[in-house]
Write an enzyme that holds these catalytic residues in place. Structure first.
Site, PDB file in Angstrom:
ATOM      1  N   GLU A 194      44.824  55.641  71.204  1.00  0.00           N
ATOM      2  CA  GLU A 194      45.689  55.914  72.362  1.00  0.00           C
ATOM      3  C   GLU A 194      46.505  54.660  72.702  1.00  0.00           C
ATOM      4  O   GLU A 194      46.502  54.182  73.843  1.00  0.00           O
ATOM      5  CB  GLU A 194      44.870  56.413  73.566  1.00  0.00           C
ATOM      6  CG  GLU A 194      44.166  57.721  73.269  1.00  0.00           C
ATOM      7  CD  GLU A 194      43.519  58.406  74.464  1.00  0.00           C
ATOM      8  OE1 GLU A 194      43.514  57.835  75.565  1.00  0.00           O
ATOM      9  OE2 GLU A 194      42.999  59.535  74.280  1.00  0.00           O
ATOM     10  N   GLU A 328      39.987  63.576  69.210  1.00  0.00           N
ATOM     11  CA  GLU A 328      39.346  63.676  70.528  1.00  0.00           C
ATOM     12  C   GLU A 328      39.744  65.015  71.118  1.00  0.00           C
ATOM     13  O   GLU A 328      40.933  65.251  71.391  1.00  0.00           O
ATOM     14  CB  GLU A 328      39.776  62.536  71.458  1.00  0.00           C
ATOM     15  CG  GLU A 328      39.109  61.219  71.146  1.00  0.00           C
ATOM     16  CD  GLU A 328      39.345  60.151  72.200  1.00  0.00           C
ATOM     17  OE1 GLU A 328      39.447  60.474  73.393  1.00  0.00           O
ATOM     18  OE2 GLU A 328      39.431  58.970  71.796  1.00  0.00           O
TER      19      GLU A 328
END
Ligand code: AHR
Length: 524
Positions: A194, A328
């Protein structure tokens, strides 16, 4: 796979009549045709240093009274072996971009902090060797996430040299001194996490400049991974459907198309949680049908998200060499009352079992591009397989879905068409049924059938093309209520039970209980 057709018919459903007659759904399975392989790596797990995910969930230490092998709890290993975990992503998550591997090797472990997750002390007792030992015990591949946020290229490069070289370098000698003379195998490398957010708030261009350098210099030296079984590199990708994430996917994939010899990627990560709104507010237990239908509506957005980013990837990579890696995903609810909010502790209900099946089926339908995924997270965190409390362990409804789906690991998709029907609650209407089919390596046909409707059963009739069935049986997972859970006190409320289909005129007939996930195999 594109032959799959789900017609979303507007059938009126009587919601207030739990014992109403089952509706009928016809499913057609063409076993004479083969689609893409459902890669076993879509059943991957994620173990971050977060709350009790790694510590207590996996690692209890050699001095613990909890039965363990070299500090790793035996009950957890046994449970994970059963679901044939293909890979584990570690050490994060946001934690990975603050992880310095040297703190977690050797006899002296220094305590550091875990600022992302509760600000607690990170003892570093579960480090590189302990993680590799754990993976060895459960027979899973390594998906290592290196620190691009607060680390350096040199630090990551040295980690890989430490892990993988067979040459007698100083780092290899250190590895041997720490108990592992042979090089480790590292199958997958995640380059950042991220990076548009907790991983350093980078622009796509800045991240790309980092990606190219890490991809070039963070090498795998394992002699067994040079010509064959090369380490696959996964770049940070989008985190949702917003325009900025489409731009991110465009930027990375365009750079990939124009890449030089000196760098490469094999996967682009996608993160997407079923959360509805931030901060996570939905309860993980103690909810009703309204929350059940809202969460399932939200989770089905995964289909559009994958389609959107796959379409961008197709522009720059029409041969689909780069996998979309959903590393995820899962349900993210409000923390359980009384728990540390930074530990992301939640219960896991029958709703999560349905949610897991719907997502796994979406991945299977996109098997040509989605070849890797990691549910968040494996133990004690978010949508977990396993919950532990000191010496106690409980297997969640999501665990049982993963167990039932084992036959789909590396199976070949078979086209399925069906009229999904509709389930309506309030102003939410969802497809009532879902289904996938695949043949395993031995040629046996497997079907997964989901009944989303929490009130009414579904009569399924399966028309099989290309095979003459003799019998069909398997397991079904349902529960008394949408929020039924397995607790430490009552661990077997949601467990699979046997189910068999009738064979009539070459067709299969079976009744799916409300809110159920069913996997059957067909004998011919
Ligand atoms: O899974 C919990 C966190 O969610 C991960 O650390 C991070 O990558 C994501 O935002």
């Amino acid at each position: 796979m594109r032959a799959l057709l789900v017609c979303f018919a507007l059938i009126t459903v009587t919601l207030t009549a739990p014992f109403a007659a089952a509706q009928k759904i016809e499913v057609s399975v063409d076993a004479s045709k083969a689609g893409a392989k459902i890669d076993r790596h879509i059943f991957g797990q994620f173990a971050e240093h977060l709350g009790h995910g790694a510590y207590e969930g996996i690692w209890v230490g050699t001095g613990s009274a909890i039965p363990n092998t070299r500090g790793i709890r035996n009950d957890v290993v046994g449970a994970l072996k059963t679901i044939k975990v293909p890979n584990v992503r570690w050490p994060g998550g946001c934690f990975a971009d603050e992880y310095h591997w040297r703190k977690g090797v050797g006899p002296q472990r220094s305590e550091t902090l875990n600022p992302n997750w509760g600000g607690v002390i990170e003892p570093n007792t579960f480090g590189t060797h302990e993680f590799m030992d754990f993976l060895d015990q459960i027979n899973a591949e390594v998906y290592l996430s290196v620190n691009v946020g607060s680390g350096t290229v040199q630090e990551a490069a040295e980690w890989l040299e430490y892990l993988t070289t067979a040459q007698p370098t100083a780092l290899a000698k250190e590895r041997a001194a720490n108990g592992h003379p042979a090089p480790y195998r590292v199958a997958f490398l995640g380059i950042g996490n991220e990076s548009w957010d907790c991983g350093g708030n980078m622009t796509a261009d800045y991240y790309l400049s980092q990606l190219k350098i890490y991809s070039r210099f963070v090498r795998n030296f394992n002699p067994a991974q040079q010509d064959k079984q090369q380490m696959l590199k996964i770049a940070v990708g989008p985190g949702g459907g917003e325009p900025r994430f489409a731009e991110w996917t465009e930027a990375v994939m365009k750079a990939y198309q124009n890449r030089q010899w000196s760098w490469d990627i094999n996967g682009l990560s996608l993160h997407s949680y079923t959360v509805v709104r931030w901060p996570p507010a939905f309860k993980s237990v103690g909810f009703g049908e309204a929350e059940y239908s809202q969460i399932l509506k939200a989770t089905l957005e995964m289909e559009g998200l994958i389609s959107k980013h796959s379409a961008i990837m197709d522009k720059y990579d029409p041969q689909k060499k780069v996998a979309l890696v959903v590393d995820e995903w899962g349900a993210w609810y409000a923390p359980l009352p009384g728990s540390n909010p930074g530990f992301l502790v939640q219960q896991n209900s029958q709703r999560d079992a349905i949610l897991a099946a719907l997502n796994l089926n979406i991945f299977a339908r996109h098997a040509d591009r989605v070849r890797f995924a990691n549910i968040a997270q494996m133990i004690n965190v978010l949508q977990a397989m396993i919950l532990t409390d000191k010496e106690r362990m409980v297997l969640t409804p999501t665990y049982y879905v993963y167990k039932m789906y084992v036959p789909f690991q590396d199976a070949t998709s078979v086209p399925v068409s069906f009229n999904a029907g509709a389930y309506t609650h309030g102003d939410i209407t969802l497809p009532r049924a879902d289904a996938i089919a695949a043949k395993d390596k031995a040629g046996k046909l497997w079907l997964e059938l989901t009944n989303v409707d929490p009130n009414q059963p579904v009569d399924i009739e399966v028309n099989l093309i290309g095979i003459t069935p003799k019998s069909a049986a398997g397991e079904t997972l349902t529960a008394p209520k949408v929020d039924s859970v397995n607790s430490f006190e009552v661990p077997n409320t949601v467990v699979p039970k046997r189910i068999s289909a009738k064979v009539q005129g070459g067709k299969l007939a079976l009744k799916l209980e409300p809110k159920s996930v069913t996997v059957i195999s067909v004998e011919q």
